[in-house]
Design a protein around this motif. Structure first.
Motif, PDB file in Angstrom:
ATOM      1  N   PHE A  51     -33.049 -40.234  63.673  1.00 45.27           N
ATOM      2  CA  PHE A  51     -32.906 -39.566  62.384  1.00 45.27           C
ATOM      3  C   PHE A  51     -34.128 -39.891  61.516  1.00 45.27           C
ATOM      4  N   TYR A  92     -30.406 -42.203  69.009  1.00 45.31           N
ATOM      5  CA  TYR A  92     -29.479 -41.876  70.080  1.00 45.31           C
ATOM      6  C   TYR A  92     -30.236 -41.495  71.349  1.00 45.31           C
ATOM      7  N   ARG A 148     -26.249 -34.716  59.061  1.00 43.68           N
ATOM      8  CA  ARG A 148     -25.555 -35.992  58.925  1.00 43.68           C
ATOM      9  C   ARG A 148     -25.277 -36.587  60.309  1.00 43.68           C
ATOM     10  N   GLU A 149     -25.216 -37.909  60.349  1.00 45.08           N
ATOM     11  CA  GLU A 149     -24.967 -38.567  61.633  1.00 45.08           C
ATOM     12  C   GLU A 149     -23.615 -38.162  62.207  1.00 45.08           C
ATOM     13  N   PRO A 160     -30.137 -44.829  62.809  1.00 46.29           N
ATOM     14  CA  PRO A 160     -29.588 -44.118  63.969  1.00 46.29           C
ATOM     15  C   PRO A 160     -30.668 -43.629  64.944  1.00 46.29           C
ATOM     16  N   LYS A 193     -25.608 -44.293  71.094  1.00 43.74           N
ATOM     17  CA  LYS A 193     -26.361 -44.889  69.993  1.00 43.74           C
ATOM     18  C   LYS A 193     -27.033 -46.182  70.457  1.00 43.74           C
ATOM     19  N   CYS A 248     -22.906 -36.493  65.949  1.00 43.49           N
ATOM     20  CA  CYS A 248     -22.002 -37.086  66.953  1.00 43.49           C
ATOM     21  C   CYS A 248     -20.920 -36.106  67.390  1.00 43.49           C
TER      22      CYS A 248
END
Length: 411
Positions: free
Chosen positions: A78, A65, A44-45, A63, A57, A49
């Motif tokens: 992702f 990064y 999961r994002e 997403p 980001k 993080c």
């Protein structure tokens, strides 16, 4: 942070991390891989993080990064699926979650050679569409029907064919043709990016030839497309029409210089021939003037880098007369102009040599002649000269220097 540490953090929390894109493609092709891009699955994002609070980001629609890995800023995206619902590269609905597998992400990519992943830490190649075989066979094949959903992929395929010396399979050329309607509405910046990279390729003509084959050249670069079918005197141009001549000169110049501005000027040197009336063919009287009109149209439609534009306009205006000048005064004026133009003396002479298969003597020795010009002692000018008169005196001195040099060299 090292790559090993990043991978360890991700896998320890149930995630999967892959290297994708050009790095794995180049590695399989036996080339030195460059920057790494990563795709993240099964995470999961919010968890990512928490693991990497320093990651920045940069993606908006999904997403992506930036994270420093082994001392370099690397992209970590992702895994995602895309559904086309509108026009152009923005006409997508993107979905991403921890249930999307790497194979789903690879399926949406443009060509099979770019739809390969390298799983870490196991170092396993994930190649569901046999992209490795395409690399081995030096062929570009669309991964799926998704290829034509982003019209600039057609330009990318042509550009990569030029970069890697690959061919494009016929079915993919047909998909490229389907991109024509949407290409008309694409931002000029995306077109310009592909043009810039194509001009830096080993054989840039391949880019334009594939666009022509896919019926896209007249949509994206109509000034180049207009050269096709414009016949020329066979005695001077046995290679064929103005398009064939331009492609020949482009590749000849590309073999001598990596400078994209010089290559662009070579591409444009005969641009005016595309505007020659049919009843004048095979002659192209005045194409050095009509070429500026064509270049200005191109520049208005797609803002060109200033040094490209001014280098190309100088070449268009001067490439015909450069090999014909005999009067010392005109030669002096041209030499000074060549020195000041954005391509420099070497860039301009590279194009003239390719176009004429030789250089006039004054261009062969341009650097030495310019050195002689610069050695003229301005302190010896008559004291009564003012303003414009000083420039006229200097030009006379340069004419004398040139005449003396040519006489002594028996040129």
């Amino acid at each position: 942070m090292t790559e090993e540490q990043m991978v360890e953090y991700i896998t320890a929390h149930g995630g999967e991390i892959y290297i994708v894109g050009g790095w794995i493609r180049d590695k399989l092709a036996g080339k030195m891989p460059k920057d790494k891009d990563y795709v993240l699955c099964k995470m999961r994002e919010i968890d990512f993080c928490m693991l990497f609070p320093d990651a920045k980001k940069v993606g908006r629609a999904f997403p992506v990064y930036l994270l420093e890995v082994d001392g370099k800023k690397c992209e970590i995206a992702f895994a995602r699926r895309e559904l086309k619902h509108g026009h152009g590269y923005k006409g997508f609905t993107v979905s991403y979650n921890e249930d999307i597998a790497i194979e789903d992400d690879l399926f949406r990519r443009d060509s099979r050679m770019n739809s390969i992943a390298f799983k870490l830490p196991e170092k396993i190649i994930i190649d569901p569409f046999s992209g490795g075989e395409d690399i081995k066979n030096k062929i570009i094949c669309a991964t799926s029907i998704h290829f034509q959903e982003d019209p600039v992929r057609a330009l990318r395929a042509a550009r990569q064919a030029a970069e890697f010396d690959f061919t494009i399979e016929e079915a993919t050329v047909k998909q490229m043709k389907e991109c024509g309607a949407e290409l008309r509405g694409e931002p000029a910046e995306r077109i310009m990016n592909e043009l810039s990279r194509a001009l830096s390729a080993q054989t840039p003509s391949v880019f334009f030839r594939y666009l022509k084959k896919a019926a896209l050249l007249d949509i994206v670069f109509p000034e180049i497309a207009a050269l096709a079918g414009q016949t020329q005197p066979c005695f001077y141009h046995p290679e064929g029409d103005s398009f064939e001549h331009t492609m020949l000169i482009l590749d000849t110049v590309a073999a001598s210089t990596d400078d994209a501005a010089v290559r662009f000027a070579a591409l444009c040197h005969d641009l005016g021939k595309g505007l020659t009336p049919q009843n004048m063919l095979p002659h192209h009287y005045g194409h050095e003037k009509s070429g500026i009109i064509a270049l200005d149209r191109w520049h208005k439609r797609m803002t060109l880098p200033s040094h490209w534009y001014y280098g190309a306009s100088f070449t268009i205006r001067e490439h015909m007369r450069a090999a014909r000048l005999v009067k010392f005064g005109k030669i002096v004026d041209l030499l000074i102009a060549i020195e000041k133009n954005p391509l420099g003396a070497d860039g301009f002479c590279t194009i003239i040599s390719a176009d004429n298969k030789m250089l006039p003597a004054y261009l062969k020795n341009i650097h030495l002649i310019l050195e002689l010009f610069h050695s003229i002692d301005m302190e010896k000018r008559p004291a009564f000269l003012k303003g414009k008169q000083i420039g006229e005196w200097l030009r006379e001195q340069r004419v004398d220097v040139l005449a003396s040099y040519i006489k002594n060299m028996n040129i």
